[in-house]
Design an enzyme around this catalytic site. Structure first.
Site, PDB file in Angstrom:
ATOM      1  N   HIS A  71       0.795  -1.239   0.000  1.00  0.00           N
ATOM      2  CA  HIS A  71       0.000   0.000   0.000  1.00  0.00           C
ATOM      3  C   HIS A  71       0.822   1.281   0.000  1.00  0.00           C
ATOM      4  O   HIS A  71       0.350   2.316  -0.440  1.00  0.00           O
ATOM      5  CB  HIS A  71      -1.023   0.000   1.146  1.00  0.00           C
ATOM      6  N   GLU A  75       3.680   5.371  -3.200  1.00  0.00           N
ATOM      7  CA  GLU A  75       3.874   6.657  -2.568  1.00  0.00           C
ATOM      8  C   GLU A  75       5.344   6.879  -2.194  1.00  0.00           C
ATOM      9  O   GLU A  75       5.870   7.971  -2.324  1.00  0.00           O
ATOM     10  CB  GLU A  75       2.994   6.716  -1.312  1.00  0.00           C
ATOM     11  N   ASP A  76       5.987   5.827  -1.699  1.00  0.00           N
ATOM     12  CA  ASP A  76       7.307   6.012  -1.099  1.00  0.00           C
ATOM     13  C   ASP A  76       8.465   5.405  -1.874  1.00  0.00           C
ATOM     14  O   ASP A  76       9.574   5.338  -1.366  1.00  0.00           O
ATOM     15  CB  ASP A  76       7.322   5.413   0.331  1.00  0.00           C
ATOM     16  N   ASP A 256     -21.319   0.916  35.327  1.00  0.00           N
ATOM     17  CA  ASP A 256     -21.070   0.045  34.189  1.00  0.00           C
ATOM     18  C   ASP A 256     -19.681   0.216  33.586  1.00  0.00           C
ATOM     19  O   ASP A 256     -19.542   0.419  32.396  1.00  0.00           O
ATOM     20  CB  ASP A 256     -22.151   0.215  33.119  1.00  0.00           C
TER      21      ASP A 256
HETATM   22 MN    MN Z   1       0.809   3.126   5.446  1.00  0.00          MN
END
Ligand code: MN
Length: 703
Positions: A71, A75-76, A256
């Protein structure tokens, strides 16, 4: 750990996974993130690995886990979506692409409505990416301590505002609780630590108490030969905090903070177990909820009951089957595990909520409205009621009769007068009584008012009301504008009216057509002075000229006034300085975009307003059908503080005008007479019904 070890650990969780694909994608991810470190100093690939593990726990299939591994690659790293598609196929590439795009949007400054709109656009195409995003967020929350404090807070806030409700909405309770506690720790560290400490300090005592319930309960179940598993656990820190806030109490006043859970084999056993439990300890019937017969919208099922346990303490107990428990832990995911493998069309049928939102985002143009709708639809939907036809309508907590009416049908909402439920008549702004059958009362003379916006909670109702009001205001502005225009032609004694062409007017005032001109004039968007300047060229009458010179055109006493009344009601704003009432002698100021501000004729403010901005007004004689405008309310009530205030605020809510009031109190009883001016009978009916629901009022008579 080698890729083989990691793959094996996932296959231990779910033996059906495809080992080869797991290893292949993992090796690719390791290579893509080579040399990258997380803020914690670990190799970056630890993050996608954790995401993959969570996805395996959610029983996602191999392609989703593979997309989870990949994922962050696009992006990286140097790799593109196309390369992923080439290597691993379209399905995985599309999921990676969607997740990447969502994070791109989120990096922008506008993390608001648009983000979520796009988010949903992708989600509706591939619902699996919700699971990837949630797993991603969970791992990021677990490693938040390495980020700067501002980032910690910002990410936590987003988690609490968006991801936790999303998990809740999908029934992923284990996710929800974990995300909430992690976020709360960063957002409110003091409260978090205080609650955590308290739980620690009282854990031994609580454990003993829980045992004092579980032990006899187990014996009872054994005697009755009911096979079950009984557990007791503390609630999550954030939910304890929310309870404290909601009830305004300290932690040691909460009964509770833990709950007992009984897990049985089949549905019938749930009710058996309930019986045995109630046999041992007395239940509080008001707290009993049967979510088995009527599941929550996120498919949650369980019996909830509260009993008076040992030492007279209240104890919350949930009873459910193993399957129901699975659904509560993994939410719809437990169902998705199978459904994700279906075709898109079949999947959509099971994604009712996502469908609803995707549909709404096309209908709502305004970002803020959409965000409102989204938040509302993410919140737990806990109120529901039935139509007389037996259709279940689920609405957010606090929704009103009006919301219910709009949810059933737009027309029913627009003409809603109130409702009948459980033998009672309810006003339009009453909360919907959960579980009841609601019959909406309607009248053709009823119509929306601005105050309805604050009486509704759902975006659907509010959008419809807003839309209706906008339309009504446009129509009324057009009619009023036309009236003003014709009156001024008359006042200026313009004889050659026929030489006034619509086209010339439109050109002079830069509008598309004559109706737009009337509308702008009625709304007050065209200054009267401009009308006057324009008309000068058409007025050849000496009378007009003399008046024009005096710059005193529009309000001189010989001018015939403009009549106003019911047909202009949305454009009339009653000034608060002199509190004019219909019927008083009044003058008006045309206010930009708002219509006419009405003042009493002798109001001092009028002296400060240039004459050319004033309108001479007169009240329209009420039509025969509108005679019921005036009415007298007689109220009998028990004397209590603030009852008069409550009566007035109820009347004000429905926009009626109070002409005169007399209140007498004697021996703890209050008798009131209120003379009202209302626009129609529906308005009066609303007030009557609403007053009947005010505490202390015993009788309301309208005459
Ligand atoms: Mn991530």
């Amino acid at each position: 750990m080698t890729p083989e070890d990691i793959a094996q650990s996932l296959i231990d969780i779910n033996p059906k996974l495809d080992r080869e694909l797991l290893i292949k994608t993992l090796i690719f991810a390791i290579d893509a993130h080579k040399g990258q470190l997380r803020k914690s100093g670990e190799p970056y690939v630890v993050h996608p690995t954790n995401v993959g593990k969570t996805l395996a726990e959610l029983k996602m299939d191999t392609t989703v886990i593979a997309a989870g591994f990949l994922h962050d690659v696009v992006e990286d790293s140097e790799y593109s979506t196309e390369e992923i598609e080439e290597k691993f196929g379209t399905e995985i590439a599309e999921m990676v692409d969607s997740v990447t795009r969502i994070s791109d949007i989120q990096k922008g400054i506008d993390r608001t409505a648009r983000t979520f709109k796009k988010f949903l656009a992708y989600v509706s195409k591939r619902p699996q990416i919700i699971a990837i995003k949630l797993a991603d967020r969970l791992d990021n929350m677990h490693t938040l301590q390495y980020l700067a404090p501002e980032r910690q807070k910002a990410i936590s806030k987003e988690t609490l505002d968006f991801y936790a409700p999303l998990a809740h909405r999908l029934g992923l309770y284990s996710f929800k609780f974990e995300l909430e506690d992690l976020a709360f720790k960063y957002l409110n560290p003091d409260e978090y630590t205080a609650i955590e400490k308290h739980l620690e300090l009282t854990s031994k005592e609580r454990e003993e108490y829980i045992q004092s319930i579980i032990f006899p309960l187990n014996i009872k179940m054994n005697l009755e030969q009911l096979d079950c598993d009984i557990r007791g656990r503390s609630k999550h820190i954030y939910s304890i905090y929310e309870k404290m806030k909601a009830r305004g109490c300290k932690i040691d006043e909460l009964y509770d903070i833990f709950a007992i859970r009984i897990i049985v084999n089949q549905i019938a056993d749930c009710y058996m177990a309930l019986g045995y439990l109630h046999n041992l300890w007395m239940p509080l019937y008001s707290r009993f909820k049967d979510y088995i017969a009527v599941p929550k919208p996120n498919l949650y099922q369980s019996l909830h009951t509260t009993v008076i346990g040992p030492q007279g303490k209240l104890v919350e107990v949930q009873i459910r089957t193993k399957d129901m428990n699975e659904t509560a832990e993994y939410g719809m995911a437990a169902h998705w595990a199978y459904k994700f493998n279906l075709k898109k069309e079949e999947l959509e049928k099971n994604m009712d909520w996502v469908n609803k939102i995707t549909k709404m985002q096309n209908e709502i143009s305004n970002s803020t409205e959409f965000l409102g709708f989204l938040h509302e639809s993410l919140l737990p939907e806990d109120s529901y009621a039935w139509t007389p036809q037996g259709k279940k309508i689920t609405l957010p907590l606090g929704a009103t009769i009006l919301d219910f009416a709009f949810a059933v049908h737009t027309d029913l909402g627009l003409h809603c007068l109130g409702a009948r439920a459980a033998g009672k008549v309810l006003a339009i702004d009453a909360s919907i009584p959960t579980g009841e059958t609601i019959q909406i009362l309607q009248s053709n003379s009823q119509e929306p008012q601005e105050t309805w916006l604050s009486m509704t909670k759902t975006q659907k109702a509010q959008n419809t009301i807003r839309h209706w009001l906008r339309k009504a205001i446009t129509t009324q502005s057009m009619l009023l504008g036309k009236k003003i225009w014709q009156k001024e032609l008359q006042n200026l004694k313009i004889s050659n009216v026929n030489s006034l062409y619509d086209a010339d007017i439109c050109k002079a005032f830069k509008v598309q057509n004559i109706n737009a001109f009337y509308e702008n004039l009625g709304k007050g968007e065209i200054p009267l002075k401009d009308i006057f300047t324009f008309l000068k060229q058409y007025s050849d009458h000496s009378y007009a000229w003399s008046k024009l010179k005096l710059f005193n055109v529009f309000s001189s006493s010989e001018d015939s006034p403009i009549s106003i009344g019911y047909n202009e009601r949305f454009l009339l704003n009653y000034a608060s300085c002199c509190n004019p009432l219909p019927g008083d002698l009044v003058k008006g100021i045309l206010k930009s975009g708002k219509g006419i501000e009405i003042h009493k004729e002798d109001c001092k403010i009028l002296n400060k307003i240039p004459q050319d901005q004033l309108l001479a007004l007169q009240w329209e004689e009420p039509e025969a059908a509108e005679r019921e405008q005036k009415c007298v309310l007689r109220v009998e009530a028990t004397g209590r503080v603030a009852i008069e205030k409550d009566i007035f605020s109820t009347i004000a809510k429905y926009n009626a005008l109070v002409k005169k009031t007399i209140f007498e109190s004697k021996e703890g009883r209050v008798n009131g007479r209120i003379d009202l001016l209302a626009f129609n009978s529906a308005q009066i009916k609303n007030i009557e019904q609403s007053l009947q629901t005010v505490a202390g009022i015993r009788k309301v008579v309208v005459s």
